[in-house]
Scaffold this active site. Structure first.
Site, PDB file in Angstrom:
ATOM      1  N   GLN A  19       0.812  -1.220   0.000  1.00  0.00           N
ATOM      2  CA  GLN A  19       0.000   0.000   0.000  1.00  0.00           C
ATOM      3  C   GLN A  19       0.847   1.273   0.000  1.00  0.00           C
ATOM      4  O   GLN A  19       0.312   2.357  -0.242  1.00  0.00           O
ATOM      5  CB  GLN A  19      -0.917   0.025   1.232  1.00  0.00           C
ATOM      6  CG  GLN A  19      -2.048  -0.972   1.195  1.00  0.00           C
ATOM      7  CD  GLN A  19      -3.087  -0.669   0.120  1.00  0.00           C
ATOM      8  OE1 GLN A  19      -3.201   0.445  -0.388  1.00  0.00           O
ATOM      9  NE2 GLN A  19      -3.846  -1.685  -0.241  1.00  0.00           N
ATOM     10  N   CYS A  53      -9.999  -7.211  -0.241  1.00  0.00           N
ATOM     11  CA  CYS A  53      -9.284  -8.308  -0.895  1.00  0.00           C
ATOM     12  C   CYS A  53      -9.368  -9.586  -0.075  1.00  0.00           C
ATOM     13  O   CYS A  53      -8.978 -10.637  -0.537  1.00  0.00           O
ATOM     14  CB  CYS A  53      -7.825  -7.926  -1.159  1.00  0.00           C
ATOM     15  SG  CYS A  53      -7.181  -6.665  -0.076  1.00  0.00           S
TER      16      CYS A  53
HETATM   17  C1  LIG Z   1      -3.527  -5.931  -1.728  1.00  0.00           C
HETATM   18  C2  LIG Z   1      -2.569  -6.229  -0.642  1.00  0.00           C
HETATM   19  C3  LIG Z   1      -1.858  -7.444  -0.610  1.00  0.00           C
HETATM   20  C4  LIG Z   1      -2.115  -8.535  -1.615  1.00  0.00           C
HETATM   21  O1  LIG Z   1      -1.616  -8.221  -2.886  1.00  0.00           O
HETATM   22  P1  LIG Z   1      -2.174  -9.040  -4.149  1.00  0.00           P
HETATM   23  O2  LIG Z   1      -1.292  -8.591  -5.268  1.00  0.00           O
HETATM   24  O3  LIG Z   1      -3.604  -8.628  -4.329  1.00  0.00           O
HETATM   25  O4  LIG Z   1      -2.024 -10.482  -3.846  1.00  0.00           O
HETATM   26  C5  LIG Z   1      -0.939  -7.636   0.398  1.00  0.00           C
HETATM   27  N1  LIG Z   1      -0.733  -6.705   1.335  1.00  0.00           N
HETATM   28  C6  LIG Z   1      -1.384  -5.529   1.349  1.00  0.00           C
HETATM   29  C7  LIG Z   1      -1.088  -4.530   2.408  1.00  0.00           C
HETATM   30  C8  LIG Z   1      -2.332  -5.260   0.370  1.00  0.00           C
HETATM   31  O5  LIG Z   1      -2.997  -4.109   0.395  1.00  0.00           O
END
Ligand SMILES: *Cc1c(COP(=O)(O)O)cnc(C)c1O
Length: 385
Positions: free
Chosen positions: A175, A321
């Site tokens: 993020q 997610c």
């Molecule tokens: C979205 C997210 C993930 C997962 O990433 P993906 O590419 O969707 O597998 C991991 N950590 C954080 C903090 C996220 O926001």
């Protein structure tokens, strides 16, 4: 649609799509092949790897390309713990499930895991980390920016504590990338996770930075691609797209940050002043600039999202997610929020494509739908809105 769910995913930048198309059409060679189609694909991957490395101040040989943030986190946690330097992991209570679930699996397999608490603004304490470290600690993994409330951890200080004891330090920076300047050497981290689709790249691709010399056991074995760290024929078009997204993020970082900050300021200022009984959550300064996390007392966050959707605004309660079944946010609970505060929370995350008009309009819509929901709220008499 006004899209304010950029922490869940972002639109793919048009330039990224243009870069990807040839690798789906004419440049279909296997990057391991010796002929020119193979060599072209391989060289495209190496260029993308350099762009990924440049975004975080790494050497391109330290970049392991993965299928996304989830795989990067799993590789970091399991790759270190399978190496067998110790049986203790330290993480935080507010990590993404892609760190917490591998940690829970390790606990089942007999490892010890410490979950550091956070304060009401979502901050981990450096002193708490110092206290938890033991002879058996092999890994510390603490996220750079939280995906729900946007708080940035003091990673440099935390990493320093771990590394001074020879313990590997990993951070989930999914993020934070593109929203704050990141340099792996300034931060002093050994490993760092990135995801393409959170920075206007395609889904299903990401990277794990692994500092030179950090011993990690590969999880996917086979033909020996990715320096033997992750076998399988590379997802060439997506990797090329990811590289382009990194380049665009790096070149536009300064102006994007200002843009995010301006839009977030409008949202938080107007929401606080125009909608009663609201609070803005997370750390007020140490935060990524594109996240506004709000609690509307007496409102159910999911009802709010449905109402916003009816008015063509896309937002989220937090970790979209994770799963479809909504469970109360472990992040907000760890920050000490009450059940009522947790269920009344909404996450608005702006992106590069959002405009001032869109966020102004969103506040107007929010004022209306929050008023509607509060009129029928079971908490109505408690607050007298
Ligand atoms: C979205 C997210 C993930 C997962 O990433 P993906 O590419 O969707 O597998 C991991 N950590 C954080 C903090 C996220 O926001």
């Amino acid at each position: 649609m006004i899209y304010l769910d950029n922490a869940a995913s972002t639109p793919v930048h048009p330039k990224v799509i243009d870069k990807m198309i040839p690798y789906l059409k004419e440049q279909y060679g296997n990057p391991s092949s010796i002929h020119r189609l193979g060599r072209a694909a391989n060289s495209a991957i190496q260029n993308a790897r350099r762009e990924i490395a440049d975004l975080i101040g790494a050497d391109s040989r330290e970049i392991l390309i993965t299928s996304g943030g989830t795989e990067s986190n799993n590789t970091a946690v399991n790759g270190i713990m399978q190496h067998g330097r110790g049986r203790h992991v330290i993480t935080s209570a507010i990590e993404h499930d892609a760190v917490l679930e591998p940690c829970r699996r390790l606990e089942k397999d007999g490892c010890r895991v410490s979950y550091l608490p956070v304060d009401s603004q979502g901050l981990v304490s450096v002193e708490d980390l110092k206290r938890e470290i033991s002879e058996e600690t092999a890994l510390v993994t603490i996220m750079l920016a939280n995906n729900e409330v946007g708080t940035l951890q003091p990673i440099r200080e935390l990493a320093e504590v771990a590394r001074s004891k020879g313990i590997v330090f990993h951070t989930d920076a999914v993020q934070a990338v593109g929203k704050t300047h990141i340099n792996v050497n300034d931060l002093g981290v050994d490993m760092l996770s990135i995801s393409s689709h959170k920075i206007n790249g395609p889904k299903g691709v990401g990277a794990l930075y692994i500092r030179k010399g950090v011993p990690i056991t590969p999880l996917i074995l086979g033909g020996g691609q990715e320096m033997g760290m992750r076998s399988g024929t590379e997802n060439v078009a997506s990797i090329v797209g990811f590289g382009e997204a990194c380049k665009i993020a790096r070149e536009n970082m300064e102006q994007n940050i200002i843009h995010f900050r301006n839009l977030s300021a409008i949202l938080s200022r107007r929401i606080l002043s125009e909608i009663p009984a609201t609070t803005i959550n997370g750390h007020p300064q140490q935060r990524i600039p594109n996240n506004v996390h709000v609690t509307f007392l007496g409102v159910n966050g999911e009802d709010l999202i449905i109402k916003l959707d009816e008015n063509k605004v896309a937002a989220s309660t937090g970790s979209a997610c994770s799963v479809k079944i909504q469970k109360a946010s472990h992040v907000l609970k760890a920050m000490g929020m009450s059940h009522e505060q947790v269920t009344g929370s909404l996450r608005l995350t702006v992106g590069t494509a959002n405009t001032r008009e869109e966020v102004e309009q969103t506040v107007d819509i929010l004022k209306m739908v929050v008023r509607e929901l509060r009129a029928v709220s079971p908490y109505k008499s408690k607050y007298n809105f």
